[in-house]
Design a protein around this motif. Sequence first.
Motif, short mmCIF file in Angstrom:
data_model
loop_
_atom_site.label_atom_id
_atom_site.label_comp_id
_atom_site.label_asym_id
_atom_site.label_seq_id
_atom_site.Cartn_x
_atom_site.Cartn_y
_atom_site.Cartn_z
N MET A 176 30.06 40.72 32.44
CA MET A 176 30.58 39.37 32.27
C MET A 176 29.49 38.43 31.77
SD MET A 176 32.12 36.72 35.08
CE MET A 176 30.46 36.29 35.63
N ARG A 204 32.64 39.87 39.79
CA ARG A 204 33.06 39.13 38.60
C ARG A 204 34.17 38.12 38.88
NH1 ARG A 204 31.64 44.05 36.36
NH2 ARG A 204 33.69 44.97 36.67
N PRO A 205 35.25 38.48 39.58
CA PRO A 205 36.33 37.49 39.76
C PRO A 205 35.87 36.25 40.52
CG PRO A 205 37.12 39.71 40.25
CD PRO A 205 35.65 39.80 40.12
N ARG A 206 35.13 36.45 41.60
CA ARG A 206 34.71 35.29 42.40
C ARG A 206 33.69 34.45 41.65
NH1 ARG A 206 32.98 36.30 48.50
NH2 ARG A 206 35.18 36.89 48.51
N TYR A 263 34.31 28.21 37.15
CA TYR A 263 35.36 27.34 36.63
C TYR A 263 35.61 26.17 37.57
CZ TYR A 263 39.90 25.69 35.09
OH TYR A 263 40.94 24.90 34.67
N GLU A 323 27.18 37.38 39.39
CA GLU A 323 28.09 38.50 39.10
C GLU A 323 27.78 39.69 39.99
OE1 GLU A 323 29.65 41.20 35.31
OE2 GLU A 323 28.05 39.71 35.04
N LEU A 382 33.36 34.09 38.42
CA LEU A 382 34.04 33.36 37.35
C LEU A 382 34.88 32.23 37.92
CD1 LEU A 382 34.32 33.38 34.30
CD2 LEU A 382 36.31 34.87 34.55
N ALA A 383 35.55 32.48 39.05
CA ALA A 383 36.37 31.43 39.66
C ALA A 383 35.51 30.26 40.13
CB ALA A 383 37.17 32.01 40.82
#
Length: 251
Positions: free
Chosen positions: A33, A109-111, A117, A104, A113-114
Amino acid sequence: MNRVARWARAEWGFLYVTVRDALVRRRLRAIPMTLAAMALTALVQVVQNQSWGYGPVQRLGGVRAEDPLWPALLRTPLSLFVPAPDLPVWGALIQILFVFGIAEICLGRPRALALAYAATLAGTLYARLGIRLGFDSLLGLPASDARVVDTGPSAAVVGLAVYVGWRYGARWTAGAVTAAMAVEVLLKGNLAGKEHLAAIFAVVVLIAVSRLWRSRRRRPGRLAVPGAHSPAPVPDPHRSAPVPVSARARR
């Protein structure tokens, strides 16, 4: 020197071991990512410096406080990867490499990136609130900031740094990042500095919510109600079955 080394080990030891083991085991595959974010940022920088590219980049990822809210929200995700026009792009790339890469690995990755944002969105929404409050307010901004292009990964970087520092025990580091952003606001008082503080505030709220949720999960369950049905105990196969009374009598 030993005292400094012990402090550094206590502050960054867990974080260092986590990042080192992931990079040794998987190398660049541990941060796909982050590499994609760097490539996207570099590509956007090249495109927006072309005579034909600045307009499309601004329409897709340029955010200003004077823009209507919903179009600005749709542009916010891409705005993370649009380098600020008044700053060198290599600064944004270094920030993404180190902070996004560590986040990361440590958060997934999901956390990561969240959180990136959420921090960026907090800064974007604060800009609108600050302009409404006006420059006379402590938290306000001058009306001229409504036309400032509000892009770049800096708010996400600050938010991720504070969250990872808290999560991995580097509390002094998280505090130092917060203090540096506060000093920036005191010295400059510009839009970027106040947005960084808004990003930190959003991350602190998320940390508080996370701790509250975890504390509730750790609470003991309800006490058993007298007379309530409880499942029969499962017999242990390693124990010998009890000998019937009649059998004992025949012995």
